[in-house]
Scaffold this motif. Structure first.
Motif, PDB file in Angstrom:
ATOM      1  N   THR A  84     -70.111 -16.577 -84.953  1.00 12.93           N
ATOM      2  CA  THR A  84     -69.148 -15.669 -85.564  1.00 12.93           C
ATOM      3  C   THR A  84     -69.728 -15.006 -86.810  1.00 12.93           C
ATOM      4  O   THR A  84     -70.781 -15.405 -87.322  1.00 12.93           O
ATOM      5  N   GLY A  85     -69.024 -14.018 -87.292  1.00 11.73           N
ATOM      6  CA  GLY A  85     -69.498 -13.254 -88.446  1.00 11.73           C
ATOM      7  C   GLY A  85     -69.699 -14.066 -89.703  1.00 11.73           C
ATOM      8  O   GLY A  85     -70.557 -13.748 -90.528  1.00 11.73           O
ATOM      9  N   ARG A  86     -68.918 -15.133 -89.888  1.00 11.48           N
ATOM     10  CA  ARG A  86     -69.039 -15.968 -91.083  1.00 11.48           C
ATOM     11  C   ARG A  86     -70.109 -17.043 -90.942  1.00 11.48           C
ATOM     12  O   ARG A  86     -70.412 -17.737 -91.905  1.00 11.48           O
ATOM     13  N   ASP A  87     -70.683 -17.200 -89.763  1.00  9.93           N
ATOM     14  CA  ASP A  87     -71.691 -18.229 -89.529  1.00  9.93           C
ATOM     15  C   ASP A  87     -73.061 -17.738 -89.999  1.00  9.93           C
ATOM     16  O   ASP A  87     -73.764 -17.044 -89.269  1.00  9.93           O
ATOM     17  N   VAL A  88     -73.417 -18.095 -91.243  1.00  3.18           N
ATOM     18  CA  VAL A  88     -74.665 -17.606 -91.844  1.00  3.18           C
ATOM     19  C   VAL A  88     -75.571 -18.739 -92.326  1.00  3.18           C
ATOM     20  O   VAL A  88     -76.555 -18.488 -93.027  1.00  3.18           O
ATOM     21  N   THR A  89     -75.252 -19.973 -91.948  1.00  3.37           N
ATOM     22  CA  THR A  89     -76.050 -21.110 -92.410  1.00  3.37           C
ATOM     23  C   THR A  89     -77.487 -21.031 -91.906  1.00  3.37           C
ATOM     24  O   THR A  89     -78.429 -21.302 -92.661  1.00  3.37           O
ATOM     25  N   VAL A  90     -77.674 -20.652 -90.665  1.00  2.00           N
ATOM     26  CA  VAL A  90     -79.026 -20.569 -90.098  1.00  2.00           C
ATOM     27  C   VAL A  90     -79.850 -19.531 -90.860  1.00  2.00           C
ATOM     28  O   VAL A  90     -81.015 -19.777 -91.206  1.00  2.00           O
ATOM     29  N   LYS A 115     -74.191 -33.581 -73.224  1.00  2.00           N
ATOM     30  CA  LYS A 115     -72.844 -33.888 -73.707  1.00  2.00           C
ATOM     31  C   LYS A 115     -71.836 -32.782 -73.392  1.00  2.00           C
ATOM     32  O   LYS A 115     -70.715 -33.075 -72.999  1.00  2.00           O
ATOM     33  N   ILE A 116     -72.247 -31.513 -73.579  1.00  2.00           N
ATOM     34  CA  ILE A 116     -71.282 -30.414 -73.459  1.00  2.00           C
ATOM     35  C   ILE A 116     -71.720 -29.336 -72.476  1.00  2.00           C
ATOM     36  O   ILE A 116     -71.129 -28.258 -72.423  1.00  2.00           O
ATOM     37  N   GLY A 117     -72.749 -29.615 -71.721  1.00  2.79           N
ATOM     38  CA  GLY A 117     -73.195 -28.668 -70.698  1.00  2.79           C
ATOM     39  C   GLY A 117     -73.673 -27.353 -71.291  1.00  2.79           C
ATOM     40  O   GLY A 117     -74.253 -27.321 -72.373  1.00  2.79           O
ATOM     41  N   THR A 118     -73.389 -26.271 -70.583  1.00  2.91           N
ATOM     42  CA  THR A 118     -73.922 -24.974 -71.007  1.00  2.91           C
ATOM     43  C   THR A 118     -73.296 -24.450 -72.301  1.00  2.91           C
ATOM     44  O   THR A 118     -73.812 -23.493 -72.881  1.00  2.91           O
ATOM     45  N   SER A 119     -72.245 -25.078 -72.796  1.00  2.00           N
ATOM     46  CA  SER A 119     -71.700 -24.684 -74.100  1.00  2.00           C
ATOM     47  C   SER A 119     -72.725 -24.887 -75.213  1.00  2.00           C
ATOM     48  O   SER A 119     -72.585 -24.321 -76.301  1.00  2.00           O
ATOM     49  N   ALA A 120     -73.763 -25.650 -74.931  1.00  2.00           N
ATOM     50  CA  ALA A 120     -74.837 -25.878 -75.914  1.00  2.00           C
ATOM     51  C   ALA A 120     -75.517 -24.581 -76.336  1.00  2.00           C
ATOM     52  O   ALA A 120     -76.083 -24.517 -77.429  1.00  2.00           O
ATOM     53  N   VAL A 121     -75.442 -23.540 -75.510  1.00  2.16           N
ATOM     54  CA  VAL A 121     -76.100 -22.278 -75.872  1.00  2.16           C
ATOM     55  C   VAL A 121     -75.461 -21.629 -77.094  1.00  2.16           C
ATOM     56  O   VAL A 121     -76.062 -20.744 -77.698  1.00  2.16           O
ATOM     57  N   GLN A 122     -74.273 -22.064 -77.482  1.00  2.00           N
ATOM     58  CA  GLN A 122     -73.590 -21.451 -78.627  1.00  2.00           C
ATOM     59  C   GLN A 122     -74.014 -22.037 -79.972  1.00  2.00           C
ATOM     60  O   GLN A 122     -73.621 -21.541 -81.012  1.00  2.00           O
ATOM     61  N   SER A 123     -74.823 -23.072 -79.944  1.00  4.44           N
ATOM     62  CA  SER A 123     -75.293 -23.680 -81.186  1.00  4.44           C
ATOM     63  C   SER A 123     -76.622 -23.065 -81.604  1.00  4.44           C
ATOM     64  O   SER A 123     -77.492 -22.817 -80.785  1.00  4.44           O
ATOM     65  N   ARG A 124     -76.768 -22.849 -82.898  1.00  9.01           N
ATOM     66  CA  ARG A 124     -78.031 -22.364 -83.445  1.00  9.01           C
ATOM     67  C   ARG A 124     -78.598 -23.392 -84.419  1.00  9.01           C
ATOM     68  O   ARG A 124     -79.144 -23.049 -85.461  1.00  9.01           O
ATOM     69  N   ALA A 125     -78.488 -24.671 -84.090  1.00  9.05           N
ATOM     70  CA  ALA A 125     -79.049 -25.718 -84.949  1.00  9.05           C
ATOM     71  C   ALA A 125     -80.519 -25.410 -85.207  1.00  9.05           C
ATOM     72  O   ALA A 125     -81.222 -24.889 -84.341  1.00  9.05           O
ATOM     73  N   THR A 126     -80.966 -25.729 -86.405  1.00 11.77           N
ATOM     74  CA  THR A 126     -82.345 -25.418 -86.783  1.00 11.77           C
ATOM     75  C   THR A 126     -82.881 -26.472 -87.744  1.00 11.77           C
ATOM     76  O   THR A 126     -82.119 -27.207 -88.369  1.00 11.77           O
ATOM     77  N   GLY A 127     -84.189 -26.529 -87.844  1.00  4.40           N
ATOM     78  CA  GLY A 127     -84.841 -27.431 -88.790  1.00  4.40           C
ATOM     79  C   GLY A 127     -86.045 -26.741 -89.400  1.00  4.40           C
ATOM     80  O   GLY A 127     -86.615 -25.827 -88.799  1.00  4.40           O
ATOM     81  N   GLY A 128     -86.408 -27.179 -90.593  1.00  2.85           N
ATOM     82  CA  GLY A 128     -87.570 -26.595 -91.248  1.00  2.85           C
ATOM     83  C   GLY A 128     -88.022 -27.440 -92.425  1.00  2.85           C
ATOM     84  O   GLY A 128     -87.452 -28.501 -92.713  1.00  2.85           O
ATOM     85  N   VAL A 129     -89.041 -26.939 -93.100  1.00  6.99           N
ATOM     86  CA  VAL A 129     -89.617 -27.606 -94.269  1.00  6.99           C
ATOM     87  C   VAL A 129     -89.776 -26.580 -95.377  1.00  6.99           C
ATOM     88  O   VAL A 129     -90.186 -25.434 -95.121  1.00  6.99           O
TER      89      VAL A 129
END
Length: 180
Positions: A84-90, A115-129
């Motif tokens: 969504t438009g407010r999702d700017v954490t990534v 766990k949630i099948g193809t709904s996983a495509v809606q996540s933009r989890a990320t990691g970094g250093v």
């Protein structure tokens, strides 16, 4: 196959938890509570905890403050990883990364698919250093926080985990600054 090597000592790391939300307070922060319970239950130390609004500059400022703090080894954020438009954490995380850990998103998606099948495509989890600090942006649901911790982070933040883990390379994250 990964495993715990009992011949190695456990090394606790100092972890800050950041909740990104326009509506939650600490009293209502179930995802943040889930992360705190899991990290302390695993033997790590809660270094700091905060809630910030869904604002890219505010999120990045909080991340930079903790990156600069020698008492923080890892930052876990929860919330704001959707579409969504407010999702700017990534975007805020990527503003501060020196290196992105691309495989974190891939492995998180694999775990989520179970766990949630193809709904996983809606996540933009990320990691970094950045600045010798690990950063991970997790979705805001308690289920996603549990999955990220239980299936990935509990192992990678345990020095005893074999064949390799994030903790054993912490001293080398900023070795490029020592080169002449």
């Amino acid at each position: 196959m990964s495993r715990i090597d009992d011949s190695r000592d456990f090394i606790p790391v100092r972890i800050a938890v950041l909740t990104v939300s326009d509506t939650r307070t600490l009293a209502e922060d179930r995802s943040g509570d889930t992360l705190v319970e899991r990290l302390t239950g695993a033997g790590h130390q809660l270094a700091a905890r905060a809630i910030v609004q869904d604002d890219r500059a505010a999120i990045a400022a909080q991340l930079r403050g903790w990156i600069a703090d020698p008492g923080v080894d890892v930052i876990l954020s929860t919330g704001g990883t959707g579409l969504t438009g407010r999702d700017v954490t990534v975007e805020a995380h990527r503003d501060v990364y020196e290196k992105e850990i691309e495989a974190f998103a891939t492995v998180f998606t694999m775990v989520s698919m179970q766990k949630i099948g193809t709904s996983a495509v809606q996540s933009r989890a990320t990691g970094g250093v950045a600045g010798g600090t690990y950063l991970f942006a997790l979705p805001g649901s308690t289920g996603a926080c549990k999955d990220a911790w239980d299936e990935i982070l509990v192992w990678q933040l345990d020095y005893r985990h074999r064949p390799c883990n994030f903790v054993e390379i912490m001293p080398r994250l900023e070795e490029h600054k020592r080169r002449k």
